[in-house]
Scaffold this motif. Structure first.
Motif, PDB file in Angstrom:
ATOM      1  N   HIS A  42      44.206  23.197 -54.269  1.00 58.52           N
ATOM      2  CA  HIS A  42      43.882  22.485 -53.442  1.00 58.52           C
ATOM      3  C   HIS A  42      42.165  21.774 -52.969  1.00 58.52           C
ATOM      4  O   HIS A  42      42.563  20.831 -51.949  1.00 58.52           O
ATOM      5  CB  HIS A  42      44.842  22.930 -52.299  1.00 58.52           C
ATOM      6  N   SER A  43      41.054  23.016 -53.527  1.00 54.04           N
ATOM      7  CA  SER A  43      40.245  23.285 -52.933  1.00 54.04           C
ATOM      8  C   SER A  43      39.226  24.251 -54.112  1.00 54.04           C
ATOM      9  O   SER A  43      39.620  24.615 -54.454  1.00 54.04           O
ATOM     10  CB  SER A  43      39.551  22.987 -51.466  1.00 54.04           C
ATOM     11  N   ILE A  44      38.045  23.223 -54.535  1.00 54.41           N
ATOM     12  CA  ILE A  44      37.309  23.867 -54.851  1.00 54.41           C
ATOM     13  C   ILE A  44      35.381  24.160 -54.620  1.00 54.41           C
ATOM     14  O   ILE A  44      35.216  22.724 -54.071  1.00 54.41           O
ATOM     15  CB  ILE A  44      36.399  23.481 -56.658  1.00 54.41           C
ATOM     16  N   HIS A  45      34.899  24.932 -53.921  1.00 55.38           N
ATOM     17  CA  HIS A  45      33.468  24.895 -53.580  1.00 55.38           C
ATOM     18  C   HIS A  45      32.554  25.347 -54.776  1.00 55.38           C
ATOM     19  O   HIS A  45      32.408  26.989 -54.743  1.00 55.38           O
ATOM     20  CB  HIS A  45      33.085  25.797 -52.469  1.00 55.38           C
ATOM     21  N   ALA A  46      31.727  24.170 -54.972  1.00 50.21           N
ATOM     22  CA  ALA A  46      31.057  24.938 -56.762  1.00 50.21           C
ATOM     23  C   ALA A  46      29.777  25.070 -56.040  1.00 50.21           C
ATOM     24  O   ALA A  46      29.235  24.041 -55.965  1.00 50.21           O
ATOM     25  CB  ALA A  46      31.024  24.666 -57.628  1.00 50.21           C
ATOM     26  N   ALA A  47      28.725  25.888 -56.401  1.00 53.59           N
ATOM     27  CA  ALA A  47      27.329  25.976 -56.994  1.00 53.59           C
ATOM     28  C   ALA A  47      26.995  25.813 -58.247  1.00 53.59           C
ATOM     29  O   ALA A  47      27.238  26.532 -58.618  1.00 53.59           O
ATOM     30  CB  ALA A  47      26.946  27.026 -55.296  1.00 53.59           C
TER      31      ALA A  47
END
Length: 324
Positions: free
Chosen positions: A84-89
């Motif tokens: 339901h979500s992804i936070h990528a750097a």
């Protein structure tokens, strides 16, 4: 006849792509076949995976590929819940000709939600780190996902992205040919040319339509992974389009610093989705671009945010737009 010749000789910019038998459709379908292989990471150990890259188009690995691979590898360690979500750097640029190693850490498994930390590495260097969240009940509970924007025109009334290459000024058209010779695995339609093909600058939001060129198997996780891949297209271009100074691909470099995707409901990405993007803040050399994705039924299915670094390629600072 090549896909390049088909587009160069096209007189109708609003024709269909699916089931036309054109070289452009064949190349797009081939790109999707390759992407599906790339997004199926092969296990090499406990929560360890190896993956290849799609065909190079930007001189480095496309960020959307890395985001999608991180989500796919994380999903391979979760039984049941959907992402339901992804936070990528993004930490480094990657080489399209070298394989990738993906390491997943099982951060948390709760009663209904799971969290994974993922690192995508190449030759011992970390290219991307990401946190991926999963929800076992994505469709339970109340729902209010109706979009506030109305789209009066059918998606296929807008030109394919590749068709804008024909309208590009000298110097941009040849570089833009990579979108024809090596097309993305998507059908992308947009009412105005992007900045990298000679489009005009201006404030406000911009919308393009997107879908897969054919139906796929694999269920909601596969659709979510492929949508995550597609969310990275044209965000840097949007930051350049609405920048308060006169910036462009000839004088500046745009790089993605981080990228986030929130999935509000399951998607069927072989159907049309409208992706509306808007630059919401510019500070120093950084710009924040926000996006919302609406399906053909008018439901808000996903949201995105991306921070972009915009730096001059030389030593001359950009002029203000009013100076031109």
């Amino acid at each position: 006849m090549s896909a390049r010749q088909v587009v160069a000789g096209a007189s109708d910019f609003t024709g269909p792509l699916r089931d036309t038998g054109t070289p452009l459709e064949a190349a797009t379908l081939g790109a999707l076949d390759r992407l599906q292989q790339v997004l199926t990471p092969q296990p090499t150990g406990a929560d360890r995976f190896r993956a290849d890259n799609e065909a190079g188009r930007f001189g480095r690995i496309f960020g959307g590929q890395l985001v999608a691979q991180a989500m796919a590898a994380a999903a391979a360690t979760v039984d049941g819940p959907s992402p339901h979500s992804i936070h990528a750097a993004f930490l480094r640029a990657g080489d399209c000709d070298a394989p990738l190693d993906i390491v997943v850490d099982r951060t948390r498994d709760g009663r209904s939600m799971s969290i994974r930390h993922v690192e995508v590495r190449q030759a011992g260097h970390t290219l991307l780190t990401a946190t991926v969240s999963f929800d076992s009940n994505p469709e339970d509970g109340p729902e209010n996902h109706l979009a506030t924007t109305e789209f009066n025109d059918a998606p296929e009334s807008h030109p394919l992205l590749q068709h804008w290459v024909r309208q590009a000024p000298p110097g941009l058209a040849e570089r833009g040919m990579t979108w024809i010779d090596t097309p993305p695995p998507l059908e992308l339609r947009i009412a105005e040319p992007p900045i990298f093909l000679g489009g005009g600058r201006g404030p406000g939001e911009r919308t393009h339509w997107m879908r897969l060129p054919r139906s796929i198997d694999g269920g909601p996780v596969t659709d979510a992974v492929l949508l995550a891949y597609a969310t990275d297209y044209l965000l840097v271009d949007m930051a350049l389009r609405s920048h308060p100074q006169c910036v462009g691909y000839g004088t500046h470099t745009g790089l993605t610093l981080d990228h986030a995707v929130w999935l509000h409901r399951p998607v069927r990405f072989d159907r049309w989705h409208a992706y509306t993007q808007q630059t919401v803040a510019v500070g120093g050399h950084r710009a924040l671009v926000r996006g919302s994705i609406v399906d053909s039924a008018g439901r808000h299915v996903a949201s995105t945010a991306q921070e972009v670094l915009i730096r001059p390629t030389g030593g001359t600072p950009p002029r203000k737009a009013a100076d031109q």
